[in-house]
Scaffold this active site. Structure first.
Site, PDB file in Angstrom:
ATOM      1  N   HIS A 182      31.726   3.864 -36.374  1.00  0.00           N
ATOM      2  CA  HIS A 182      31.446   5.058 -37.179  1.00  0.00           C
ATOM      3  C   HIS A 182      31.951   6.330 -36.499  1.00  0.00           C
ATOM      4  O   HIS A 182      32.340   7.282 -37.185  1.00  0.00           O
ATOM      5  CB  HIS A 182      29.942   5.147 -37.477  1.00  0.00           C
ATOM      6  CG  HIS A 182      29.476   4.063 -38.400  1.00  0.00           C
ATOM      7  ND1 HIS A 182      28.192   3.572 -38.404  1.00  0.00           N
ATOM      8  CD2 HIS A 182      30.145   3.353 -39.358  1.00  0.00           C
ATOM      9  CE1 HIS A 182      28.086   2.616 -39.316  1.00  0.00           C
ATOM     10  NE2 HIS A 182      29.249   2.470 -39.911  1.00  0.00           N
TER      11      HIS A 182
ATOM     12  N   HIS B 123      33.581  -3.647 -47.876  1.00  0.00           N
ATOM     13  CA  HIS B 123      32.252  -4.198 -47.544  1.00  0.00           C
ATOM     14  C   HIS B 123      31.358  -3.016 -47.192  1.00  0.00           C
ATOM     15  O   HIS B 123      31.231  -2.646 -46.021  1.00  0.00           O
ATOM     16  CB  HIS B 123      32.328  -5.138 -46.341  1.00  0.00           C
ATOM     17  CG  HIS B 123      33.243  -6.308 -46.506  1.00  0.00           C
ATOM     18  ND1 HIS B 123      34.611  -6.183 -46.456  1.00  0.00           N
ATOM     19  CD2 HIS B 123      32.981  -7.626 -46.714  1.00  0.00           C
ATOM     20  CE1 HIS B 123      35.154  -7.379 -46.634  1.00  0.00           C
ATOM     21  NE2 HIS B 123      34.188  -8.271 -46.786  1.00  0.00           N
TER      22      HIS B 123
ATOM     23  N   SER C  46      28.530   3.627 -43.208  1.00  0.00           N
ATOM     24  CA  SER C  46      29.845   4.222 -43.442  1.00  0.00           C
ATOM     25  C   SER C  46      29.981   4.939 -44.792  1.00  0.00           C
ATOM     26  O   SER C  46      30.605   6.009 -44.838  1.00  0.00           O
ATOM     27  CB  SER C  46      30.934   3.161 -43.273  1.00  0.00           C
ATOM     28  OG  SER C  46      30.567   1.958 -43.894  1.00  0.00           O
TER      29      SER C  46
ATOM     30  N   GLU D 233      30.441  -3.630 -52.828  1.00  0.00           N
ATOM     31  CA  GLU D 233      29.401  -4.402 -52.136  1.00  0.00           C
ATOM     32  C   GLU D 233      29.049  -5.562 -53.061  1.00  0.00           C
ATOM     33  O   GLU D 233      28.719  -5.360 -54.221  1.00  0.00           O
ATOM     34  CB  GLU D 233      28.178  -3.509 -51.848  1.00  0.00           C
ATOM     35  CG  GLU D 233      26.947  -4.231 -51.357  1.00  0.00           C
ATOM     36  CD  GLU D 233      27.145  -5.093 -50.101  1.00  0.00           C
ATOM     37  OE1 GLU D 233      27.660  -4.590 -49.091  1.00  0.00           O
ATOM     38  OE2 GLU D 233      26.772  -6.286 -50.150  1.00  0.00           O
TER      39      GLU D 233
ATOM     40  N   ASP E 145      33.763  -8.318 -55.239  1.00  0.00           N
ATOM     41  CA  ASP E 145      34.334  -8.922 -54.039  1.00  0.00           C
ATOM     42  C   ASP E 145      35.411  -7.943 -53.544  1.00  0.00           C
ATOM     43  O   ASP E 145      36.531  -7.914 -54.060  1.00  0.00           O
ATOM     44  CB  ASP E 145      34.935 -10.282 -54.452  1.00  0.00           C
ATOM     45  CG  ASP E 145      35.640 -10.975 -53.302  1.00  0.00           C
ATOM     46  OD1 ASP E 145      35.684 -10.425 -52.185  1.00  0.00           O
ATOM     47  OD2 ASP E 145      36.148 -12.094 -53.531  1.00  0.00           O
ATOM     48  N   GLY E 146      35.050  -7.136 -52.560  1.00  0.00           N
ATOM     49  CA  GLY E 146      35.920  -6.036 -52.122  1.00  0.00           C
ATOM     50  C   GLY E 146      37.322  -6.468 -51.715  1.00  0.00           C
ATOM     51  O   GLY E 146      38.310  -5.877 -52.169  1.00  0.00           O
TER      52      GLY E 146
ATOM     53  N   ASP F  57      35.323  -3.914 -43.285  1.00  0.00           N
ATOM     54  CA  ASP F  57      34.249  -4.125 -42.308  1.00  0.00           C
ATOM     55  C   ASP F  57      33.414  -5.352 -42.686  1.00  0.00           C
ATOM     56  O   ASP F  57      32.235  -5.243 -43.020  1.00  0.00           O
ATOM     57  CB  ASP F  57      33.375  -2.846 -42.285  1.00  0.00           C
ATOM     58  CG  ASP F  57      32.270  -2.927 -41.258  1.00  0.00           C
ATOM     59  OD1 ASP F  57      32.386  -3.722 -40.307  1.00  0.00           O
ATOM     60  OD2 ASP F  57      31.275  -2.181 -41.409  1.00  0.00           O
TER      61      ASP F  57
END
Ligand code: SAM
Length: 276
Positions: free
Chosen positions: A19, A42, A95, A113, A138-139, A159
């Site tokens: 971060h 994510h 984030s 997400e 589904d990113g 991530d």
């Protein structure tokens, strides 16, 4: 699938490293007037309580943000936006909320997400940020289909929780698909440093893409590897010009404070491919 919950890890040393770097990237990107788009594959739930049972159970924040915040006055100026945003006791911003606070009103956020409960919490946390689009998707599969953005400039954070060994190879394929659609994308990929060395194939695959200004930063808070993650790894592709100095300053300062008691930490930072 979905056994991972970031509430157990919020504010731990890996979050601090990732971060802090993300905040520095966003500060630099927003220094230019043109608007940008921020994507997350994510996203997590964005707002975490450090007095929640999950956080108390692992006590990870005690080895991360709780070590850093009391030293905020001595930290390099480049870390102050991150540390200021994390300044509320017992609350840790993930984030998406860090990004929303650092971006401007005409910048856009697209946050994926997949977990239904985490997605609902994320939607709540982002409700007052009108420029944020929160998707239950589904990113890694969805975001490449949205690229390139209308803004032309922007950043992607990837991530994953890496719950399955195949997630490393899948991440490399996701990055390749994103760059095919948007060659100038600034892409930050996080990976854990585990004694099993599972990240090596991912790093090699991303190195083989031969993208200029690919920076690798690995901060190890434990050299005697023991059990579990001993460090936080980040690869940034298409790093904005000159940012390696700011990242070095920040990570060199964080290193001794995040290093486990009685152990030596280690920072590896350098270009896998230099800027053009
Ligand atoms: C490491 S956490 C994200 C933390 C967040 N990026 C932060 O720094 O605050 C990973 C998240 O990805 C979610 N997830 C797992 N598989 C996914 C997928 N295929 N697409 C989108 N989200 C996924 C998990 O539910 C979890 O909330």
């Amino acid at each position: 699938m979905f056994s991972y919950q970031h509430a157990y890890h919020a504010g731990g040393p890996a979050d601090v490293v990732k971060h802090a770097m993300l905040s520095i990237l966003l500060e630099r990107l927003t220094a230019k007037p043109k608007s940008l788009t921020y994507y997350e594959t994510h996203a997590g739930r964005a707002a975490y309580r450090l007095d929640a049972p999950e956080a108390i159970k692992t006590n990870e924040a005690a080895h991360g943000i709780a070590r850093i915040l009391p030293l905020a006055a001595q930290a390099p100026a480049i870390l102050s936006p991150y540390l200021t945003l994390q300044g509320t006791p017992n609350r840790y911003l993930g984030s998406p909320l860090l990004a929303a606070n650092l971006l401007r009103g005409d910048d856009a956020l697209v946050l994926c997400e997949a977990h239904p409960r985490e997605h609902a919490a994320l939607a709540d946390a982002m409700a007052k940020h009108a420029n944020a689009q929160v998707l239950q998707a589904d990113g890694p599969a969805h975001i490449p289909t949205l690229l390139p953005p209308a803004t032309a400039r922007g950043l992607v954070l990837i991530d994953p929780a890496y719950e399955r060994q195949q997630d490393y190879a899948a991440t490399a394929s996701t990055v390749a698909a994103m760059l095919k659609a948007w060659p100038k994308a600034v892409i930050m990929v996080w990976y854990p440093l585990l004694p099993e060395g599972r990240h090596v194939g991912l790093v090699n695959a991303l190195e083989n893409l031969e993208i200029p200004a690919t920076l690798q930063a690995e901060l190890c808070w434990r050299k005697g590897k023991g059990r579990g993650a001993y460090g936080s790894g980040q690869l940034i592709l298409n790093l904005p010009y000159g940012l390696e100095d700011d990242l070095t300053t920040a990570l060199e300062w964080l290193l001794p404070h995040l290093t486990a008691d009685g152990d030596d930490g280690l920072l590896r930072l350098g270009f896998l491919h230099p800027p053009r």
